[in-house]
Design a protein around this motif. Structure first.
Motif: not given
Length: 265
Positions: A22, A40-41, A137, A142, A223
């Motif tokens: 990220c 995902c971040c 996340t 991810c 995450s």
């Protein structure tokens, strides 16, 4: 003191190694407006509660420590989603950890993540399926080179890593607050002792005036597997302990249930 910041990227070396990277300036959860572009971040349910139990009878865990309840995401206002992906409601978590070579995590959980009826495995399964599957996340998408249950390992490891950084019993004892069958404490005494160490206001929960749960609230950058956890005051969630007369009872270890032990092939 200034707000606590725990950078898990320096503490974890497990499945998080395969989590997609990220940007350093990824938005901090609960501090963005509109649609989150990279789930995902930045956590969609972005207020993270590390929740600890104090069970005195039946007693769970060591006499001088709280135990883990869970790691809960909510919508930054006290509401939350639950049981978000039944296809990942993993069972036999003890066997998963052993088979993946994480006996150290399992050993810690067997000491500090305890069920008051002795059914630790069912408790872990419940916490994962109800709360763990809801972390955006930790979605399998991810990860790079994803292997089944990688996200479960990250969830469990993050939960215990945060727990180790939040020694509630020690923080209270350093302020002269210790379990007692006769002494009582005010809400302000307990809250201020923990706030001075944590950097934000914790949530205290009581049953019949007895302290039995403490929740520490974070926002996270990146995450849940390896991001930065930033201590914040809770929004939308409130404790139920009275303003005074709170009892913190010693654990009666003679009432500790015998753990149900499974077997792995």
């Amino acid at each position: 003191m200034s707000s606590t910041l725990i950078a898990l990227s320096t503490l974890l070396g497990l499945a998080a190694a395969s989590i997609k990277s990220c940007p350093a300036n990824a938005p901090i959860s609960c501090q963005t407006s509109g649609t989150i572009q990279n789930t995902c971040c930045t956590e969609v349910q972005g207020q993270i509660l590390q929740t600890q139990f104090w069970d005195s009878s039946p007693a769970t865990g060591p006499a001088n420590s709280f135990t883990i309840h869970g790691l809960w995401p909510d919508n930054c206002d006290g509401t939350y989603e639950a049981t978000c992906d039944s296809s990942r409601a993993y069972t036999d978590i003890d066997c998963i950890l052993q088979n993946k070579g994480h006996g150290d995590i399992l050993s810690y959980m067997e000491t500090y993540w305890k069920d008051y009826q002795g059914d630790d495995e069912s408790f872990w399964e419940h916490e994962w399926s109800k709360h763990g599957t809801c972390y955006s996340t930790l979605n399998p998408s991810c990860y790079t080179n994803y292997q089944p249950e990688d996200e479960l390992v990250d969830f469990l490891n993050t939960t215990i890593t945060l727990f180790k950084k939040l020694p509630t019993y020690d923080w209270l004892a350093s302020a002269g607050i210790t379990p007692s069958s006769s002494k009582t404490y005010t809400n302000a005494q307990i809250t201020n002792a923990l706030k001075s160490k944590f950097g934000a206001t914790p949530i205290l929960s009581c049953t019949s005036g007895k302290l039995n749960q403490v929740e520490y609230v974070f926002n996270v950058r990146g995450s849940v597997a390896n991001g930065q956890f930033i201590a914040v005051n809770p929004t939308g969630t409130k404790g139920n302990c009275p303003t005074s007369g709170i009892k913190w009872l010693p654990k009666d270890l003679s009432t500790t249930p015998e753990a149900n032990e499974g077997s792995c092939s």
